[in-house]
Scaffold this motif. Sequence first.
Motif, PDB file in Angstrom:
ATOM      1  N   LYS A 269     -40.672  -7.153 -25.352  1.00 51.36           N
ATOM      2  CA  LYS A 269     -40.623  -7.411 -23.909  1.00 51.36           C
ATOM      3  C   LYS A 269     -40.394  -6.136 -23.091  1.00 51.36           C
ATOM      4  O   LYS A 269     -40.606  -6.118 -21.871  1.00 51.36           O
ATOM      5  N   THR A 277     -47.952  -6.889 -22.995  1.00 55.12           N
ATOM      6  CA  THR A 277     -47.384  -7.998 -22.212  1.00 55.12           C
ATOM      7  C   THR A 277     -48.062  -9.315 -22.577  1.00 55.12           C
ATOM      8  O   THR A 277     -47.399 -10.359 -22.750  1.00 55.12           O
ATOM      9  N   GLU A 278     -49.406  -9.297 -22.699  1.00 56.50           N
ATOM     10  CA  GLU A 278     -50.130 -10.507 -23.089  1.00 56.50           C
ATOM     11  C   GLU A 278     -49.774 -10.930 -24.520  1.00 56.50           C
ATOM     12  O   GLU A 278     -49.637 -12.112 -24.824  1.00 56.50           O
ATOM     13  N   THR A 281     -46.599 -12.810 -24.516  1.00 57.32           N
ATOM     14  CA  THR A 281     -46.773 -14.220 -24.133  1.00 57.32           C
ATOM     15  C   THR A 281     -47.278 -15.049 -25.313  1.00 57.32           C
ATOM     16  O   THR A 281     -46.769 -16.141 -25.595  1.00 57.32           O
ATOM     17  N   GLN A 282     -48.279 -14.535 -26.024  1.00 56.09           N
ATOM     18  CA  GLN A 282     -48.812 -15.250 -27.186  1.00 56.09           C
ATOM     19  C   GLN A 282     -47.750 -15.404 -28.270  1.00 56.09           C
ATOM     20  O   GLN A 282     -47.633 -16.451 -28.919  1.00 56.09           O
ATOM     21  N   ARG A 284     -44.500 -15.529 -27.847  1.00 56.81           N
ATOM     22  CA  ARG A 284     -43.501 -16.508 -27.420  1.00 56.81           C
ATOM     23  C   ARG A 284     -44.017 -17.934 -27.636  1.00 56.81           C
ATOM     24  O   ARG A 284     -43.285 -18.809 -28.103  1.00 56.81           O
ATOM     25  N   GLU A 285     -45.296 -18.193 -27.318  1.00 54.72           N
ATOM     26  CA  GLU A 285     -45.878 -19.524 -27.529  1.00 54.72           C
ATOM     27  C   GLU A 285     -45.944 -19.862 -29.018  1.00 54.72           C
ATOM     28  O   GLU A 285     -45.705 -21.000 -29.419  1.00 54.72           O
TER      29      GLU A 285
END
Length: 684
Positions: A269, A277-278, A281-282, A284-285
Amino acid sequence: MARSKPSLAAKLSRTTGLQLVLVAGSLSALSFSLGRNSGFQQIEAHRATVPVVRVAEQLSRKLSYPTIINDLNVAAVSADPNLLNDFDRLSHRFWRQLKSFPVDYINYGSTDGSFLGIEKLSPDRFAHNEDSQRFGRGTMQVYSMDANGQRLAKTDAIPGMSTSHEEAWYVDTVKAGQPSWSSIYAWEDQPDVFSISYNAPIYNKSNKLLGVVGVDMVINQLSTWLQDTWENQQGLALIVEANGDLVASSQANTLLIGKGDQPQRANLKDITLPLATELHTQFREANIATQQGAKQSLNNTSPRVIELDDQHYLINSTPWGDNYGLTWHLLTAIPADEEWRASELILYLSVITSLAAIGLALAINRRLIKGILTPLTALTSASKSTEVQIEEEAQKREFATPVSYACTLPASSTEEIAGLNKAIQALVQAFNRLTQTLREKDERELKDISQKLKISLEAAAIGHEINQPLSIVRLTAQSLLNTLKRQDPGQSSPALNEGLTTLNAQTERIATITEKMRSLLRNAQTNLGPVDLQQVIDNSIRYVRSNHRNGNWIATHASNTSPGVQPVIEGDAVQLQVALINLLKNGLDALAGQTRSENAPPPSVKITLNEQDAQWTIDVDDNGPGLSQDLLGSMPLSTSKPDGSGLGLFIVRTAVESHQGELTLTTNAWGGLKARINLPKSRT
């Protein structure tokens, strides 16, 4: 001429056909788009998976070397336990292994806190690190090594070493009690160096811990390896732990080690690169999916498409390292083909078109359902109204009023529903005819019963009337005979004695003939068979209500029977019904002849069926004046009516006794008369 109603089949055919055209057309277009998009997805997913598989395979190969080295060292110590006491021999062994395998550091720590580590500084330069008793504990002595792996001059001394091993490589292994990978940790003598090690505990033959042997992989070196592996690939590749801390990066300018008062590894992060950054996000999902039990394997990863600076990327997060006890993730971002975006746009349009077609089909279907349900609702409402009427008549146990049915159907009703309405009307009419027929049949049967019993009742009345004066004559004759017997034989008249004897004999003969007549009447009319007491009560109430001016004073009867038990006995239904009719009439007559005050409750006769252990009990209660104790005691040849003869109760008693039953008369809680009939249950 009335217009014929449309058939339900035709209506369903038209609407169903239209719905099928809409849904089939939309689904065909959607299927084509899905197939086209799926092809692009498979191509791009394969293209995105290839480098991930390559990195995963090479990473697995790289991490297999420490396991091989540890297995060799554990086997060597097992064969030669003194090897651990000779750090020069052990150092030379570690040096040879560093020359042969692509690893960075091999070390051994004993339980007394001693430590030996051989470090690869470059392909041809190695360092000997030792903290032991021979050089003085508490200071890490650093020596250079020659081309043959022999220790040379001391190059450095690092004081302040701990007396026991506190780093993760030692503590985690001792705790596990078996070979395992440690968590990433900072070196005690070089706090800015982070590494991960594969370690194995060493035990003697008595299963006593001797120490831990391990192989380190420096994080910086692992990142250099990833950059070489990703050399010809655009985009970005990262290896992170489950908490997001970086393990390796394909970009050399990615900050791996945080700079500050205390060195620390960077977290995903904290990286400012747009692709990173993208990927965060992936990642974290993917973590959320893993926590929900939807963990993906390397073979079924599903890349996500993003757009960044007019370039589309396939980003993916793949768990890795479970078989090593590691919770790492391979995060990759690979440029995507532009046809991917075009196929997605077509797919979105197809989905919207399909949803619109399905929505129109649902609207048509809803209108059809409404057109069917509206007349069905009207039929249901009318049927329920008829059902309520039937239930009310059933509670009264009479169907004197015909049941009505009326239903107005909307004009849109189909011919099938209209036919159903006519069928229900015909059913109700048939029900009314049936109830009327049954009612007339009951009346005829009761009339026949009354006619058949008329002669028997008249004969019984004659016998009763004869017995009353005959009893007086008989008692008088016996009294006179007894008086003559007490007198002096010389004073008595033989003629008088003979006459009284004859009179007494003849009265006894008349009494015998009368009793035989009563017995004949009692047994001649008994036709035994299964008798439902509930039905006998219902028929008796129906008859009295129909033939007595005060029949409406009879309350609805109650039954207190066990669930599932039918009140059926072996007997004569006609005799029992006649007995109940007499009791009901007696109660109504007693109430009719009573003068009641204004505050008195309305006249009522109640009949109750009760189940006892070995018999059935039928109680007939009224709230009339009741009988006096004298009359109760002289039952049943007594009456409270001015012109009564007591014959009705005589008939009741005769019928009950012919069924091995008993009739009792008492005063009930209302002050009226309680007539109780006890009948034995049938033997099974």
